[in-house]
Design a protein around this motif. Sequence first.
Motif: not given
Length: 256
Positions: A36, A205, A224, A240, A245
């Motif tokens: 990330l 994720l 995250t 990500g 993100l």
Amino acid sequence: MTGHHFPHALEATRPAQVGLIVLQSDETIEPDLRRLLPPELELLVSRIPSGAEVTPATLAAMESEMTASAALFPAGAQLAVVGYGCTSGTAQIGAAEVAARIRAGVEVQHVTEPVTALIAACAELGLSRLALLSPYVAPVSERLRAVLAEAGIATPVFGSFLVEEEARVARISATSILAAGQQLVAASAEPVEALFLSCTNLRALPVIEPLEAATGLPVLASNTVLAWHMARLAGTRAQGPGRLLRGDGGAMRAAG
């Protein structure tokens, strides 16, 4: 016979460095953050002893180990940020105390952890009501909910896998997380604005994008939000899965 001695020069510039303190039992956060965080950030990792079972007592016990763990970063490092990789541990110990203990062990510009990062991410996205999915037993999860409530973030719907052993958290399947997240949002009697997947050891994720598509809500996870906040504090951006993100926060605030 004599040895050979070679002249050498020191590098004029070095990559920006960030540090991460990882629980001894955590198998997930280190590979996640290496994915990330942007490539211009050099990630240095230290570990901290952690209990086999996740209880308020084992989480609180990490407080006494934190300074020693921070002191294990290389003496020559120039850390812009140190992240402490434990959501429930931060809730139990307190974000201010976590920062103080880390600063006692290493010189660093910024300290963060998943709780402070989540609060900052909610401010970025304009969120104040979360569905919360946790791996842990009620006393651990309730402390996190109380800390979020103090920050003005309600968790009107909550669900848990009721896992006591930390090693089992990394074994929870993506299928289980996806199903639980969907069911939690659907079961909420009150409207929520996002789903939070708590715990740095949870393999979240792969399910963030599918959960956002299924629920229509932003999906945040401990790793995250931590990567996003560490990168921001270091003056760059994480990349990500998920709206946070992808940088969709401004659009969401405008729509709200």
